[in-house]
Design a protein around this motif. Structure first.
Motif, PDB file in Angstrom:
ATOM      1  N   GLU A  34       0.789  -1.226   0.000  1.00 30.17           N
ATOM      2  CA  GLU A  34       0.000   0.000   0.000  1.00 30.17           C
ATOM      3  C   GLU A  34       0.826   1.284   0.000  1.00 30.17           C
ATOM      4  OE1 GLU A  34      -3.143  -0.198  -0.432  1.00 30.17           O
ATOM      5  OE2 GLU A  34      -3.330  -2.360  -0.119  1.00 30.17           O
ATOM      6  N   ILE A  35       2.067   1.220   0.445  1.00 28.19           N
ATOM      7  CA  ILE A  35       2.841   2.455   0.602  1.00 28.19           C
ATOM      8  C   ILE A  35       3.950   2.591  -0.446  1.00 28.19           C
ATOM      9  CG2 ILE A  35       4.317   3.788   2.163  1.00 28.19           C
ATOM     10  CD1 ILE A  35       2.720   2.635   4.483  1.00 28.19           C
ATOM     11  N   GLU A  36       4.895   1.650  -0.445  1.00 24.48           N
ATOM     12  CA  GLU A  36       6.040   1.818  -1.351  1.00 24.48           C
ATOM     13  C   GLU A  36       5.650   1.922  -2.827  1.00 24.48           C
ATOM     14  OE1 GLU A  36      10.134  -0.425  -2.533  1.00 24.48           O
ATOM     15  OE2 GLU A  36       9.857   0.073  -0.416  1.00 24.48           O
ATOM     16  N   PRO A  37       4.636   1.187  -3.319  1.00 23.38           N
ATOM     17  CA  PRO A  37       4.279   1.346  -4.727  1.00 23.38           C
ATOM     18  C   PRO A  37       3.862   2.763  -5.114  1.00 23.38           C
ATOM     19  CG  PRO A  37       3.338  -0.675  -3.865  1.00 23.38           C
ATOM     20  CD  PRO A  37       3.889   0.081  -2.688  1.00 23.38           C
ATOM     21  N   LYS A  38       3.578   3.614  -4.139  1.00 21.87           N
ATOM     22  CA  LYS A  38       3.169   4.996  -4.406  1.00 21.87           C
ATOM     23  C   LYS A  38       4.270   6.005  -4.091  1.00 21.87           C
ATOM     24  CE  LYS A  38      -1.736   3.985  -3.514  1.00 21.87           C
ATOM     25  NZ  LYS A  38      -1.579   2.537  -3.285  1.00 21.87           N
ATOM     26  N   LEU A  39       5.446   5.522  -3.680  1.00 19.63           N
ATOM     27  CA  LEU A  39       6.557   6.412  -3.332  1.00 19.63           C
ATOM     28  C   LEU A  39       7.462   6.586  -4.554  1.00 19.63           C
ATOM     29  CD1 LEU A  39       7.511   5.057   0.226  1.00 19.63           C
ATOM     30  CD2 LEU A  39       6.062   7.020  -0.347  1.00 19.63           C
ATOM     31  N   LEU A  40       7.178   7.605  -5.346  1.00 19.65           N
ATOM     32  CA  LEU A  40       7.889   7.792  -6.605  1.00 19.65           C
ATOM     33  C   LEU A  40       9.242   8.469  -6.415  1.00 19.65           C
ATOM     34  CD1 LEU A  40       7.829   7.707  -9.745  1.00 19.65           C
ATOM     35  CD2 LEU A  40       6.751   9.963  -9.660  1.00 19.65           C
ATOM     36  N   ASP A  41      10.285   7.857  -6.964  1.00 21.36           N
ATOM     37  CA  ASP A  41      11.604   8.486  -7.050  1.00 21.36           C
ATOM     38  C   ASP A  41      11.727   9.185  -8.397  1.00 21.36           C
ATOM     39  OD1 ASP A  41      12.603   7.729  -4.597  1.00 21.36           O
ATOM     40  OD2 ASP A  41      13.653   5.954  -5.353  1.00 21.36           O
ATOM     41  N   VAL A  42      12.205  10.436  -8.389  1.00 20.63           N
ATOM     42  CA  VAL A  42      12.553  11.130  -9.630  1.00 20.63           C
ATOM     43  C   VAL A  42      14.078  11.206  -9.655  1.00 20.63           C
ATOM     44  CG1 VAL A  42      12.326  13.224 -11.002  1.00 20.63           C
ATOM     45  CG2 VAL A  42      10.406  12.448  -9.588  1.00 20.63           C
ATOM     46  N   ASN A  43      14.686  10.398 -10.496  1.00 21.44           N
ATOM     47  CA  ASN A  43      16.147  10.295 -10.542  1.00 21.44           C
ATOM     48  C   ASN A  43      16.695  11.082 -11.731  1.00 21.44           C
ATOM     49  OD1 ASN A  43      16.304   8.576  -8.281  1.00 21.44           O
ATOM     50  ND2 ASN A  43      15.764   6.817  -9.547  1.00 21.44           N
ATOM     51  N   GLN A  44      17.675  11.940 -11.471  1.00 20.42           N
ATOM     52  CA  GLN A  44      18.248  12.787 -12.500  1.00 20.42           C
ATOM     53  C   GLN A  44      19.708  12.423 -12.736  1.00 20.42           C
ATOM     54  OE1 GLN A  44      17.000  16.785 -12.796  1.00 20.42           O
ATOM     55  NE2 GLN A  44      15.389  16.614 -11.271  1.00 20.42           N
ATOM     56  N   HIS A  45      20.072  12.292 -14.009  1.00 23.00           N
ATOM     57  CA  HIS A  45      21.419  11.859 -14.373  1.00 23.00           C
ATOM     58  C   HIS A  45      21.945  12.681 -15.538  1.00 23.00           C
ATOM     59  CE1 HIS A  45      20.832   8.294 -11.858  1.00 23.00           C
ATOM     60  NE2 HIS A  45      19.687   8.076 -12.496  1.00 23.00           N
ATOM     61  N   LYS A  46      23.260  12.866 -15.566  1.00 22.57           N
ATOM     62  CA  LYS A  46      23.928  13.459 -16.713  1.00 22.57           C
ATOM     63  C   LYS A  46      24.489  12.350 -17.601  1.00 22.57           C
ATOM     64  CE  LYS A  46      25.361  17.840 -14.597  1.00 22.57           C
ATOM     65  NZ  LYS A  46      26.524  18.700 -14.234  1.00 22.57           N
ATOM     66  N   ILE A  47      24.295  12.497 -18.896  1.00 20.14           N
ATOM     67  CA  ILE A  47      24.889  11.589 -19.868  1.00 20.14           C
ATOM     68  C   ILE A  47      25.934  12.385 -20.636  1.00 20.14           C
ATOM     69  CG2 ILE A  47      24.495  10.127 -21.884  1.00 20.14           C
ATOM     70  CD1 ILE A  47      23.191   9.001 -19.385  1.00 20.14           C
ATOM     71  N   ILE A  48      27.195  12.032 -20.466  1.00 16.67           N
ATOM     72  CA  ILE A  48      28.300  12.771 -21.077  1.00 16.67           C
ATOM     73  C   ILE A  48      28.988  11.878 -22.104  1.00 16.67           C
ATOM     74  CG2 ILE A  48      30.466  13.986 -20.645  1.00 16.67           C
ATOM     75  CD1 ILE A  48      29.444  14.425 -17.743  1.00 16.67           C
ATOM     76  N   ASN A  49      29.059  12.355 -23.353  1.00 19.24           N
ATOM     77  CA  ASN A  49      29.656  11.557 -24.419  1.00 19.24           C
ATOM     78  C   ASN A  49      30.184  12.492 -25.507  1.00 19.24           C
ATOM     79  OD1 ASN A  49      29.561   9.891 -27.070  1.00 19.24           O
ATOM     80  ND2 ASN A  49      29.290   8.339 -25.471  1.00 19.24           N
ATOM     81  N   PRO A  50      31.386  12.227 -26.039  1.00 19.40           N
ATOM     82  CA  PRO A  50      31.950  13.105 -27.068  1.00 19.40           C
ATOM     83  C   PRO A  50      31.155  13.113 -28.368  1.00 19.40           C
ATOM     84  CG  PRO A  50      33.287  11.132 -26.790  1.00 19.40           C
ATOM     85  CD  PRO A  50      32.312  11.144 -25.665  1.00 19.40           C
ATOM     86  N   ASP A  51      30.315  12.105 -28.602  1.00 21.51           N
ATOM     87  CA  ASP A  51      29.522  12.048 -29.834  1.00 21.51           C
ATOM     88  C   ASP A  51      28.254  12.890 -29.773  1.00 21.51           C
ATOM     89  OD1 ASP A  51      31.330  10.325 -31.064  1.00 21.51           O
ATOM     90  OD2 ASP A  51      30.348   8.532 -30.248  1.00 21.51           O
ATOM     91  N   ILE A  52      27.933  13.421 -28.593  1.00 18.58           N
ATOM     92  CA  ILE A  52      26.767  14.293 -28.466  1.00 18.58           C
ATOM     93  C   ILE A  52      27.136  15.665 -29.031  1.00 18.58           C
ATOM     94  CG2 ILE A  52      25.215  15.460 -26.855  1.00 18.58           C
ATOM     95  CD1 ILE A  52      25.620  13.057 -24.947  1.00 18.58           C
ATOM     96  N   PRO A  53      26.420  16.178 -30.025  1.00 19.20           N
ATOM     97  CA  PRO A  53      26.708  17.519 -30.542  1.00 19.20           C
ATOM     98  C   PRO A  53      26.597  18.560 -29.425  1.00 19.20           C
ATOM     99  CG  PRO A  53      25.202  16.354 -32.003  1.00 19.20           C
ATOM    100  CD  PRO A  53      25.297  15.530 -30.747  1.00 19.20           C
ATOM    101  N   SER A  54      27.499  19.529 -29.429  1.00 14.59           N
ATOM    102  CA  SER A  54      27.528  20.519 -28.349  1.00 14.59           C
ATOM    103  C   SER A  54      26.212  21.300 -28.251  1.00 14.59           C
ATOM    104  CB  SER A  54      28.691  21.489 -28.543  1.00 14.59           C
ATOM    105  OG  SER A  54      28.575  22.164 -29.790  1.00 14.59           O
ATOM    106  N   SER A  55      25.510  21.447 -29.378  1.00 15.82           N
ATOM    107  CA  SER A  55      24.239  22.172 -29.360  1.00 15.82           C
ATOM    108  C   SER A  55      23.159  21.404 -28.600  1.00 15.82           C
ATOM    109  CB  SER A  55      23.768  22.480 -30.778  1.00 15.82           C
ATOM    110  OG  SER A  55      23.814  21.329 -31.584  1.00 15.82           O
ATOM    111  N   PHE A  56      23.419  20.111 -28.295  1.00 14.05           N
ATOM    112  CA  PHE A  56      22.478  19.315 -27.497  1.00 14.05           C
ATOM    113  C   PHE A  56      22.815  19.370 -26.004  1.00 14.05           C
ATOM    114  CE2 PHE A  56      21.154  17.576 -31.515  1.00 14.05           C
ATOM    115  CZ  PHE A  56      19.858  17.139 -31.307  1.00 14.05           C
ATOM    116  N   ASN A  57      23.798  20.186 -25.628  1.00 18.31           N
ATOM    117  CA  ASN A  57      24.128  20.292 -24.213  1.00 18.31           C
ATOM    118  C   ASN A  57      22.897  20.713 -23.404  1.00 18.31           C
ATOM    119  OD1 ASN A  57      26.763  19.513 -24.453  1.00 18.31           O
ATOM    120  ND2 ASN A  57      27.610  21.590 -24.443  1.00 18.31           N
ATOM    121  N   ASN A  58      22.651  19.965 -22.345  1.00 16.52           N
ATOM    122  CA  ASN A  58      21.515  20.182 -21.437  1.00 16.52           C
ATOM    123  C   ASN A  58      20.167  19.820 -22.075  1.00 16.52           C
ATOM    124  OD1 ASN A  58      21.059  20.756 -18.716  1.00 16.52           O
ATOM    125  ND2 ASN A  58      20.271  22.793 -19.182  1.00 16.52           N
ATOM    126  N   PHE A  59      20.196  19.080 -23.157  1.00 17.30           N
ATOM    127  CA  PHE A  59      18.974  18.540 -23.764  1.00 17.30           C
ATOM    128  C   PHE A  59      18.390  17.539 -22.780  1.00 17.30           C
ATOM    129  CE2 PHE A  59      16.616  15.697 -26.640  1.00 17.30           C
ATOM    130  CZ  PHE A  59      15.999  16.594 -27.509  1.00 17.30           C
TER     131      PHE A  59
END
Length: 288
Positions: A34-59
């Motif tokens: 009844e409790i844990e299934p309703k406890l939502l985690d919002v997890n935020q991560h950075k994905i850093i890769n040289p193949d990502i175009p710089s104009s996509f920074n913070n996309f």
């Protein structure tokens, strides 16, 4: 003659026994249902890769997965989720499968569509099939709902995401591994080899194949993170195609491929979560 019990009943009894063994008892049983299934985690991560175009920074990418509407997750929770996702102001949204637990038995499909239509992302909303989306004669039901909701359903194909300056990344989506016919080779055909590629695969274990295609990021669901974790015993609910990778980040192969396995939002088989909270994931892209 002994009475036969279903797999679900057997698992339910097993979990109840384990709660008792570890001293969790009725309180742990109530908490996990009844409790844990309703406890939502919002997890935020950075994905850093040289193949990502710089104009996509913070996309900003928001991934949600495995709602399993009709089992334990309901339309009211979905409505709250939509508001939470929109508040994050994503550039793009990915749904990685298992919308309804049993599509042909879910009678509130008319509620799902207007809710999902409210999701806003300037570079689009994309989805793939999970095993439950095919199950219950759901293949066409899911396709209809998801497309009417404004999502592009990727089925062994890809989509270029292009900015005004001409730079781009590619989103590749494949079919489910259990009840579909995933084909990475077909899906990636025509995608420039040196481009930044994000693979959406409901089944995380397909990363062992995806690592051979110079794919930099794979986003998956399916495992529910194991759904129930007992101290010293580990995860109890590990489905096929989530046996090697079942939660969080992994680096696979020599490229390497970064795999992220989302714990999902709903439950399946059993209406429990224990030490495995539901998850909404936010990724921000950056060039190295």
């Amino acid at each position: 003659m002994p009475k036969k019990i279903s797999r679900r009943s057997f698992l339910k009894r097993t979990i109840g026994s384990l709660f008792s063994i570890f001293g969790l008892g009725a309180g742990g049983y109530y908490y996990s249902r009844e409790i844990e299934p309703k406890l939502l985690d919002v997890n935020q991560h950075k994905i850093i890769n040289p193949d990502i175009p710089s104009s996509f920074n913070n996309f900003k990418i928001v991934q949600f997965s495995d709602t399993h509407l009709g089992f334990q997750y309901d339309a009211h929770q979905l409505k709250k989720l939509v508001k939470k996702i929109n508040a994050l102001k994503p550039d793009i949204i990915f749904f990685t499968g298992d919308l309804m637990d049993t599509p042909n038995q879910y009678h509130e499909a008319n509620i799902i569509i207007p809710l999902l239509q409210e999701l806003e992302a300037p570079f689009g909303k994309f989805s793939i099939y999970g095993n439950h989306d095919h199950g219950g004669y759901g293949t066409d039901i899911y396709k209809s709902i998801i497309e009417e909701s404004g999502f592009k359903l990727l089925l062994n194909n890809h989509q270029q995401i292009k900015l005004i300056d001409g730079s781009s990344i590619y989103v590749i989506g494949i079919d489910d591994a259990m009840l579909g016919k995933p084909d990475i080779q077909t899906a990636i055909e025509g995608v420039p080899d040196q481009s930044y590629k994000i693979l959406l695969s409901h089944a995380p274990d397909l990363a062992d194949e995806a690592k051979n295609y110079n794919i930099q990021l794979q986003l998956s669901g399916h495992s529910h993170g194991g759904q129930v974790k007992i101290p010293f015993a580990g995860a109890l609910v590990i489905p096929p195609y989530a046996e090697n990778y079942n939660e969080g980040f992994y680096k696979i192969g020599s490229t390497p491929l970064t795999l992220y396995v989302n714990r999902g939002l709903g439950t399946t088989r059993l209406p429990f979560r224990f030490l495995c909270r539901p998850e909404l994931t936010v990724f921000s892209l950056f060039q190295k």
